[in-house]
Design a protein around this motif. Structure first.
Motif, PDB file in Angstrom:
ATOM      1  N   GLY A   9       1.078  -1.381  -0.104  1.00 56.39           N
ATOM      2  CA  GLY A   9       0.162  -0.044  -0.029  1.00 56.39           C
ATOM      3  C   GLY A   9       1.018   0.854   0.102  1.00 56.39           C
ATOM      4  O   GLY A   9       1.909   1.131  -0.310  1.00 56.39           O
ATOM      5  N   LYS A  10       0.454   2.300   0.187  1.00 57.15           N
ATOM      6  CA  LYS A  10       0.502   3.665   0.273  1.00 57.15           C
ATOM      7  C   LYS A  10       2.001   3.713   1.096  1.00 57.15           C
ATOM      8  O   LYS A  10       3.133   4.483   1.096  1.00 57.15           O
ATOM      9  CB  LYS A  10      -0.086   5.394   1.121  1.00 57.15           C
ATOM     10  CG  LYS A  10      -1.461   5.291  -0.047  1.00 57.15           C
ATOM     11  CD  LYS A  10      -2.004   5.988  -0.078  1.00 57.15           C
ATOM     12  CE  LYS A  10      -3.819   6.610  -1.177  1.00 57.15           C
ATOM     13  NZ  LYS A  10      -4.361   7.369  -0.376  1.00 57.15           N
ATOM     14  N   ARG A  11       2.142   3.164   2.357  1.00 59.83           N
ATOM     15  CA  ARG A  11       3.287   2.929   3.476  1.00 59.83           C
ATOM     16  C   ARG A  11       4.870   2.251   2.684  1.00 59.83           C
ATOM     17  O   ARG A  11       5.457   2.801   3.670  1.00 59.83           O
ATOM     18  CB  ARG A  11       2.882   2.378   4.512  1.00 59.83           C
ATOM     19  CG  ARG A  11       3.881   2.769   5.802  1.00 59.83           C
ATOM     20  CD  ARG A  11       3.613   1.945   7.157  1.00 59.83           C
ATOM     21  NE  ARG A  11       3.626   0.455   6.928  1.00 59.83           N
ATOM     22  CZ  ARG A  11       2.720  -0.366   7.357  1.00 59.83           C
ATOM     23  NH1 ARG A  11       1.861  -0.147   7.396  1.00 59.83           N
ATOM     24  NH2 ARG A  11       2.676  -1.627   7.395  1.00 59.83           N
ATOM     25  N   CYS A  12       4.370   1.044   1.924  1.00 64.01           N
ATOM     26  CA  CYS A  12       5.287   1.034   1.142  1.00 64.01           C
ATOM     27  C   CYS A  12       5.976   1.706   0.321  1.00 64.01           C
ATOM     28  O   CYS A  12       7.346   1.982   0.552  1.00 64.01           O
ATOM     29  CB  CYS A  12       5.056  -0.538   1.050  1.00 64.01           C
ATOM     30  SG  CYS A  12       4.200  -1.710   1.772  1.00 64.01           S
ATOM     31  N   VAL A  13       5.076   2.591  -0.524  1.00 61.87           N
ATOM     32  CA  VAL A  13       5.419   3.302  -1.594  1.00 61.87           C
ATOM     33  C   VAL A  13       6.424   4.208  -0.582  1.00 61.87           C
ATOM     34  O   VAL A  13       7.787   4.684  -1.338  1.00 61.87           O
ATOM     35  CB  VAL A  13       3.965   3.860  -2.221  1.00 61.87           C
ATOM     36  CG1 VAL A  13       4.887   5.273  -3.587  1.00 61.87           C
ATOM     37  CG2 VAL A  13       3.596   3.045  -3.106  1.00 61.87           C
ATOM     38  N   TYR A  14       5.836   4.922   0.550  1.00 61.40           N
ATOM     39  CA  TYR A  14       6.850   5.889   0.833  1.00 61.40           C
ATOM     40  C   TYR A  14       7.917   5.630   1.316  1.00 61.40           C
ATOM     41  O   TYR A  14       9.061   5.982   1.237  1.00 61.40           O
ATOM     42  CB  TYR A  14       5.939   6.147   2.516  1.00 61.40           C
ATOM     43  CG  TYR A  14       6.652   7.190   3.045  1.00 61.40           C
ATOM     44  CD1 TYR A  14       7.515   8.032   2.716  1.00 61.40           C
ATOM     45  CD2 TYR A  14       7.135   5.782   4.535  1.00 61.40           C
ATOM     46  CE1 TYR A  14       8.535   8.538   4.037  1.00 61.40           C
ATOM     47  CE2 TYR A  14       8.248   6.906   5.333  1.00 61.40           C
ATOM     48  CZ  TYR A  14       9.171   8.031   4.788  1.00 61.40           C
ATOM     49  OH  TYR A  14       9.493   8.474   6.387  1.00 61.40           O
ATOM     50  N   CYS A  15       7.992   4.154   1.970  1.00 62.26           N
ATOM     51  CA  CYS A  15       9.436   3.380   2.415  1.00 62.26           C
ATOM     52  C   CYS A  15      10.206   2.684   1.190  1.00 62.26           C
ATOM     53  O   CYS A  15      11.163   3.730   1.760  1.00 62.26           O
ATOM     54  CB  CYS A  15       8.623   2.294   3.095  1.00 62.26           C
ATOM     55  SG  CYS A  15      10.550   1.481   3.597  1.00 62.26           S
ATOM     56  N   PHE A  16      10.061   2.970   0.611  1.00 58.58           N
ATOM     57  CA  PHE A  16      10.698   2.882  -1.326  1.00 58.58           C
ATOM     58  C   PHE A  16      11.162   3.791  -1.924  1.00 58.58           C
ATOM     59  O   PHE A  16      12.415   4.040  -2.435  1.00 58.58           O
ATOM     60  CB  PHE A  16       9.614   1.656  -1.993  1.00 58.58           C
ATOM     61  CG  PHE A  16       9.232   0.426  -2.092  1.00 58.58           C
ATOM     62  CD1 PHE A  16       9.796  -0.056  -1.257  1.00 58.58           C
ATOM     63  CD2 PHE A  16       8.173   0.290  -2.622  1.00 58.58           C
ATOM     64  CE1 PHE A  16       9.253  -1.845  -0.649  1.00 58.58           C
ATOM     65  CE2 PHE A  16       7.405  -1.232  -2.484  1.00 58.58           C
ATOM     66  CZ  PHE A  16       8.467  -2.107  -1.574  1.00 58.58           C
ATOM     67  N   GLU A  17      10.631   5.021  -1.711  1.00 58.59           N
ATOM     68  CA  GLU A  17      11.131   6.131  -2.051  1.00 58.59           C
ATOM     69  C   GLU A  17      11.939   6.874  -1.300  1.00 58.59           C
ATOM     70  O   GLU A  17      13.287   7.470  -1.022  1.00 58.59           O
ATOM     71  CB  GLU A  17       9.891   7.309  -2.083  1.00 58.59           C
ATOM     72  CG  GLU A  17       8.868   7.063  -2.957  1.00 58.59           C
ATOM     73  CD  GLU A  17       8.889   7.469  -4.633  1.00 58.59           C
ATOM     74  OE1 GLU A  17      10.397   8.115  -4.987  1.00 58.59           O
ATOM     75  OE2 GLU A  17       8.276   6.342  -5.654  1.00 58.59           O
TER      76      GLU A  17
END
Length: 357
Positions: free
Chosen positions: A84-92
């Protein structure tokens, strides 16, 4: 090429494939994973990544553990699902900071071993890499080595080379959700105040893989096998005597049927073993006799308890094999009213065991 590395299971195979496909490139590993919690788990993963990179002769840089910086960006994303969005943030966050490191080192391209993880979204990672290089003289390298049996080869290699295989992604939010779904305690966030190493703990794994590295450096053949057992954690506990809290020590595997047990004693004793719900009280004097120790008081036991194996051996001596009777040490056992407030959890768990060949 700067290679952002998340864990040894992903990097061990990924780096080999990169080396074959980019034979003219110098590979530099960069372990930048401030999302990993707790810190002991972060150290465990770094040490195994270093072990893998050392085997391949690849330089490895340990990034800063910017946990607070990473955590600040998760506000409002705590309950996001995997991918989800938390994973997107974490990758970024991780890949973006890795790109800055690549520029600092003068590298011309960047990739991440997260691309190897079957639990990660490849498109999200590809986007994170492309966003990371924007504005820099850097090339994003996003290759899918999972295809055509790559994932199976990855895990076979990890098993053959005895790598540390963590059982959760890394962040505290993912960990909590995973353990909740498994109906298991978050034991990774539990440790004894006195620092004793408990069965199935991250501290035990750190010691185990320290032995693994010692065996490998010494050329000693060994075998790792996974064993299943009943694990235990005491969540909270205290004893009241005539409405005053007493110093007390609770043995491992003291399993309570209820959180509140009350009973009265009519006389002073060194041991009381026929109490409600199987509770056994030991006086300090009797404990010292049984353990062949000379503790001055229960507080000293709490600060410097027996070795775990010695305590479990003493439990067997007191209550027999496979017992889960609550065993509690007090300075003295007097006549009067006792109240015990305790909560524990027992659960099926596994641990790796090292045996020499």
């Amino acid at each position: 090429m700067l290679v952002h590395i998340c864990c040894s299971v992903d990097s061990h195979y990924f780096l080999r494939r990169l080396r074959a496909d980019f034979s003219n490139e110098r590979l530099i590993g960069y372990f930048y994973d401030p999302n990993i919690h707790p810190y002991s788990e972060y150290v465990m993963r770094f040490l195994d990544v270093k072990r893998s990179c050392d085997q391949m002769g690849i330089e490895l840089i340990m990034g800063e553990y910017d946990y607070e910086a990473w955590l600040s960006g998760t506000k409002g994303l705590e309950n996001e699902p995997e991918k989800g969005k938390r994973c997107v943030y974490c990758f970024e966050f991780r890949v973006g900071n890795s790109a800055k490191k690549a520029v600092e080192l003068g590298e011309k391209s960047i990739t991440t071993t997260l691309l190897m993880s079957p639990k990660k979204d490849f498109i999200q990672l590809e986007n994170a890499l492309n966003n990371a290089v924007r504005g820099y003289d850097l090339t994003a390298v996003a290759i899918d080595y999972r295809k055509n049996g790559g994932t199976n080869e990855q895990f076979e290699l990890a098993k053959k080379d005895k790598l540390y295989h963590q059982n959760y992604c890394g962040c505290v939010f993912g960990l909590s959700k995973q353990r909740e779904a498994q109906k298991l305690p978050v034991s990774e966030l539990m440790s004894e105040i006195n620092g004793r190493i408990l069965p199935g703990s991250i501290e035990e794994r750190l010691k185990l893989y320290e032995r693994v590295r010692e065996c490998e450096s010494g050329g000693v053949k060994f075998h790792l096998s996974r064993k299943y057992f009943l694990n235990y954690r005491l969540l909270r506990a205290y004893v009241k005597f005539n409405n005053s809290i007493l110093p007390s020590f609770f043995f491992l595997y003291s399993n309570f049927k209820r959180e509140n047990v009350k009973f009265s004693l009519n006389e002073t004793a060194e041991i009381c073993d026929e109490l409600r719900d199987g509770v056994t009280l030991l006086s300090l004097k009797r404990f010292n006799k049984l353990s062949k120790k000379n503790y001055k008081n229960v507080i000293e036991i709490c600060k410097h308890p027996l070795d775990v194996n010695d305590e479990l051996s003493l439990r067997r001596e007191i209550c027999g094999d496979f017992s889960q009777n609550p065993i509690i040490i007090l300075d003295e056992i007097h006549a009067g009213r006792y109240e015990i407030y305790a909560k524990n959890v027992t659960y099926n768990d596994s641990r790796e065991i090292l045996s020499l060949e």
